[in-house]
Design a protein around this motif. Structure first.
Motif, PDB file in Angstrom:
ATOM      1  N   SER A 147     -15.228-133.351  85.374  1.00  0.00           N
ATOM      2  CA  SER A 147     -14.504-134.115  84.359  1.00  0.00           C
ATOM      3  C   SER A 147     -13.913-133.148  83.318  1.00  0.00           C
ATOM      4  N   GLU A 148     -12.701-133.441  82.880  1.00  0.00           N
ATOM      5  CA  GLU A 148     -12.022-132.584  81.920  1.00  0.00           C
ATOM      6  C   GLU A 148     -11.969-133.314  80.588  1.00  0.00           C
ATOM      7  N   THR A 149     -12.195-132.587  79.528  1.00  0.00           N
ATOM      8  CA  THR A 149     -11.949-133.213  78.228  1.00  0.00           C
ATOM      9  C   THR A 149     -10.753-132.519  77.596  1.00  0.00           C
ATOM     10  N   TYR A 150      -9.940-133.307  76.982  1.00  0.00           N
ATOM     11  CA  TYR A 150      -8.771-132.751  76.310  1.00  0.00           C
ATOM     12  C   TYR A 150      -8.397-133.683  75.171  1.00  0.00           C
ATOM     13  N   ASP A 151      -7.671-133.130  74.204  1.00  0.00           N
ATOM     14  CA  ASP A 151      -7.273-133.935  73.052  1.00  0.00           C
ATOM     15  C   ASP A 151      -6.056-134.794  73.371  1.00  0.00           C
ATOM     16  N   PHE A 152      -5.119-134.199  74.094  1.00  0.00           N
ATOM     17  CA  PHE A 152      -3.886-134.922  74.414  1.00  0.00           C
ATOM     18  C   PHE A 152      -3.459-134.662  75.845  1.00  0.00           C
ATOM     19  N   LEU A 153      -2.715-135.614  76.361  1.00  0.00           N
ATOM     20  CA  LEU A 153      -2.036-135.401  77.637  1.00  0.00           C
ATOM     21  C   LEU A 153      -0.541-135.553  77.381  1.00  0.00           C
ATOM     22  N   PHE A 154       0.236-134.541  77.786  1.00  0.00           N
ATOM     23  CA  PHE A 154       1.695-134.608  77.629  1.00  0.00           C
ATOM     24  C   PHE A 154       2.336-134.673  79.007  1.00  0.00           C
ATOM     25  N   LYS A 155       3.269-135.581  79.148  1.00  0.00           N
ATOM     26  CA  LYS A 155       4.050-135.615  80.383  1.00  0.00           C
ATOM     27  C   LYS A 155       5.254-134.684  80.246  1.00  0.00           C
ATOM     28  N   PHE A 156       5.384-133.768  81.208  1.00  0.00           N
ATOM     29  CA  PHE A 156       6.472-132.788  81.201  1.00  0.00           C
ATOM     30  C   PHE A 156       7.348-132.950  82.441  1.00  0.00           C
ATOM     31  N   LEU A 157       8.621-132.600  82.295  1.00  0.00           N
ATOM     32  CA  LEU A 157       9.534-132.555  83.438  1.00  0.00           C
ATOM     33  C   LEU A 157      10.043-131.134  83.607  1.00  0.00           C
ATOM     34  N   VAL A 158      10.330-130.756  84.836  1.00  0.00           N
ATOM     35  CA  VAL A 158      11.078-129.517  85.060  1.00  0.00           C
ATOM     36  C   VAL A 158      12.368-129.936  85.756  1.00  0.00           C
ATOM     37  N   ILE A 159      13.496-129.711  85.069  1.00  0.00           N
ATOM     38  CA  ILE A 159      14.779-130.182  85.595  1.00  0.00           C
ATOM     39  C   ILE A 159      15.809-129.039  85.620  1.00  0.00           C
ATOM     40  N   ALA A 209      13.511-132.414  92.185  1.00  0.00           N
ATOM     41  CA  ALA A 209      14.472-131.775  93.085  1.00  0.00           C
ATOM     42  C   ALA A 209      15.801-131.622  92.359  1.00  0.00           C
ATOM     43  N   GLY A 210      16.441-130.462  92.537  1.00  0.00           N
ATOM     44  CA  GLY A 210      17.722-130.247  91.870  1.00  0.00           C
ATOM     45  C   GLY A 210      18.903-130.745  92.686  1.00  0.00           C
ATOM     46  N   GLN A 211      18.671-130.964  93.968  1.00  0.00           N
ATOM     47  CA  GLN A 211      19.786-131.374  94.826  1.00  0.00           C
ATOM     48  C   GLN A 211      20.282-132.768  94.465  1.00  0.00           C
ATOM     49  N   GLU A 212      21.608-132.888  94.491  1.00  0.00           N
ATOM     50  CA  GLU A 212      22.269-134.127  94.090  1.00  0.00           C
ATOM     51  C   GLU A 212      21.749-135.339  94.871  1.00  0.00           C
ATOM     52  N   ARG A 213      21.491-135.135  96.175  1.00  0.00           N
ATOM     53  CA  ARG A 213      21.101-136.284  97.004  1.00  0.00           C
ATOM     54  C   ARG A 213      19.765-136.910  96.589  1.00  0.00           C
ATOM     55  N   PHE A 214      18.969-136.201  95.778  1.00  0.00           N
ATOM     56  CA  PHE A 214      17.696-136.777  95.336  1.00  0.00           C
ATOM     57  C   PHE A 214      17.787-137.340  93.921  1.00  0.00           C
ATOM     58  N   ARG A 215      18.977-137.271  93.343  1.00  0.00           N
ATOM     59  CA  ARG A 215      19.128-137.598  91.933  1.00  0.00           C
ATOM     60  C   ARG A 215      18.594-138.991  91.559  1.00  0.00           C
ATOM     61  N   SER A 216      18.855-139.987  92.424  1.00  0.00           N
ATOM     62  CA  SER A 216      18.404-141.337  92.045  1.00  0.00           C
ATOM     63  C   SER A 216      16.873-141.418  92.054  1.00  0.00           C
ATOM     64  N   VAL A 217      16.229-140.659  92.950  1.00  0.00           N
ATOM     65  CA  VAL A 217      14.751-140.653  92.984  1.00  0.00           C
ATOM     66  C   VAL A 217      14.214-139.939  91.754  1.00  0.00           C
ATOM     67  N   THR A 218      14.759-138.746  91.486  1.00  0.00           N
ATOM     68  CA  THR A 218      14.191-137.947  90.397  1.00  0.00           C
ATOM     69  C   THR A 218      14.397-138.618  89.040  1.00  0.00           C
ATOM     70  N   ARG A 219      15.542-139.287  88.892  1.00  0.00           N
ATOM     71  CA  ARG A 219      15.819-139.961  87.613  1.00  0.00           C
ATOM     72  C   ARG A 219      14.740-140.977  87.243  1.00  0.00           C
ATOM     73  N   SER A 220      14.130-141.578  88.261  1.00  0.00           N
ATOM     74  CA  SER A 220      13.131-142.610  87.965  1.00  0.00           C
ATOM     75  C   SER A 220      11.835-141.999  87.402  1.00  0.00           C
ATOM     76  N   TYR A 221      11.716-140.668  87.463  1.00  0.00           N
ATOM     77  CA  TYR A 221      10.518-140.024  86.914  1.00  0.00           C
ATOM     78  C   TYR A 221      10.699-139.566  85.462  1.00  0.00           C
ATOM     79  N   TYR A 222      11.911-139.679  84.945  1.00  0.00           N
ATOM     80  CA  TYR A 222      12.182-139.174  83.601  1.00  0.00           C
ATOM     81  C   TYR A 222      11.491-139.987  82.510  1.00  0.00           C
TER      82      TYR A 222
END
Ligand SMILES: Nc1nc2c(ncn2[C@@H]2O[C@H](COP(=O)(O)OP(=O)(O)OP(=O)(O)O)[C@@H](O)[C@H]2O)c(=O)[nH]1
Length: 279
Positions: free
Chosen positions: A2-14, A65-78
């Motif tokens: 089990s991990e204890t932490y003060d905060f959890l931050f959601k990050f994206l790499v785009i 994914a940086g490729q254009e064809r995945f753009r609609s999938v990746t956008r839903s994770y933003y």
């Protein structure tokens, strides 16, 4: 485990395909270069617990994914991301020219307040450089981004990029500029901070809206309570209570000072944290 932490931050790499997003994430988590990195299909995920300014923060990182064809999938994770690494390749002007589109996506789909660090990756390939440090830093300044040149190959500035972004988010939480309670903030409290927030015996019976209450604790032991953000009446009385004890606080040690603050914070069921005064 089990991990204890003060905060959890959601990050994206785009950023555009082939700029080194997956390699940056791999270097950050595994401390080594990812050989034979293939194009990401959709989205990949990694997490790491880091220490930032005395707080334990779990970074939950979505590598898109940086490729254009995945753009609609990746956008839903933003949605609901608190921070992002916006990556271009210093040896490819095309990836640099695409930055504005990535930025618009991040600010509209994640949050206008998302904290973004621009990463000019493949710093090790300086001989093939197509984008100068100066022009990228101007772009960063104009668009209110932090900026670093990185190398997923050598590891240079990789950890710094993630930590710089996390530190900026934490500063914004502490100054009241970012509210972790807001839906879709991309921030969650971890076990450690929740423990601190637990209601004391005979408490108020309800948890008050959470606002940061900051007390500079500098080397002179000076303690000037002040409120940031919108103070609620309870916070004002808390400030008064602390102010009225200030002569005592001036005389006492930092430890005692913090204990007293913690006592009041628990009593009023509000968060308490300290930071170093920069005077
Ligand atoms: N020299 C050098 N090569 C790098 C660096 N980072 C990544 N690469 C190479 O760049 C290529 C693309 O890296 P990836 O991490 O797969 O790129 P990506 O941005 O995740 O690509 P997509 O998943 O398609 O969006 C690979 O051949 C890596 O070996 C770096 O810092 N220096």
């Amino acid at each position: 485990m089990s991990e204890t932490y003060d905060f959890l931050f959601k990050f994206l790499v785009i950023g555009s395909a082939g700029t080194g997003k997956s390699c940056l994430l791999h270097q950050f988590i595994e401390n080594k270069f990812k050989q034979d990195s293939n194009h990401t299909i959709g989205v990949e995920f990694g997490s790491k617990v880091v220490n930032v300014g005395g707080k334990t923060v779990k970074l939950q990182i979505w590598d898109t994914a940086g490729q254009e064809r995945f753009r609609s999938v990746t956008r839903s994770y933003y949605r609901g991301a608190a921070g992002a690494l916006l990556v271009y390749d210093i040896t490819s002007r095309e990836t640099y020219n695409a930055l504005t589109n990535w930025l618009t996506d991040a600010r509209t789909l994640a949050s206008p307040n998302i904290v973004i660090i621009l990463c000019g990756n493949k710093k090790d390939l300086d001989a093939d450089r197509e984008v100068t440090f100066l022009e990228a830093s101007r772009f960063a300044q104009e668009n209110e981004l932090m900026f670093l040149e990185t190398s997923a190959l050598t590891g240079e500035n990789v950890e710094e990029a993630f930590l710089k972004c996390a530190r900026n988010i934490l500063n914004k939480i502490e100054s009241g500029e970012l509210d972790p309670e807001r839906m879709g903030s991309g921030i969650q409290y971890g076990d450690a901070s929740l423990r601190q927030l637990r209601q004391p015996r005979g408490g108020l019976g309800k948890v008050l809206p959470l606002h940061w209450f900051q007390i500079p604790l500098d080397s002179e032991g000076e303690s000037r309570p002040f409120l940031k953000n919108k103070p609620v009446p309870e916070m004002v009385s808390l400030a008064r209570a602390l102010l009225s004890t200030s002569p005592a606080l001036l005389a006492c040690s930092r430890y005692l000072c913090q204990s007293l603050c913690l006592y009041y914070a628990n009593r009023y069921a509000v968060k308490f944290s300290t930071f170093e005064s920069r005077s």
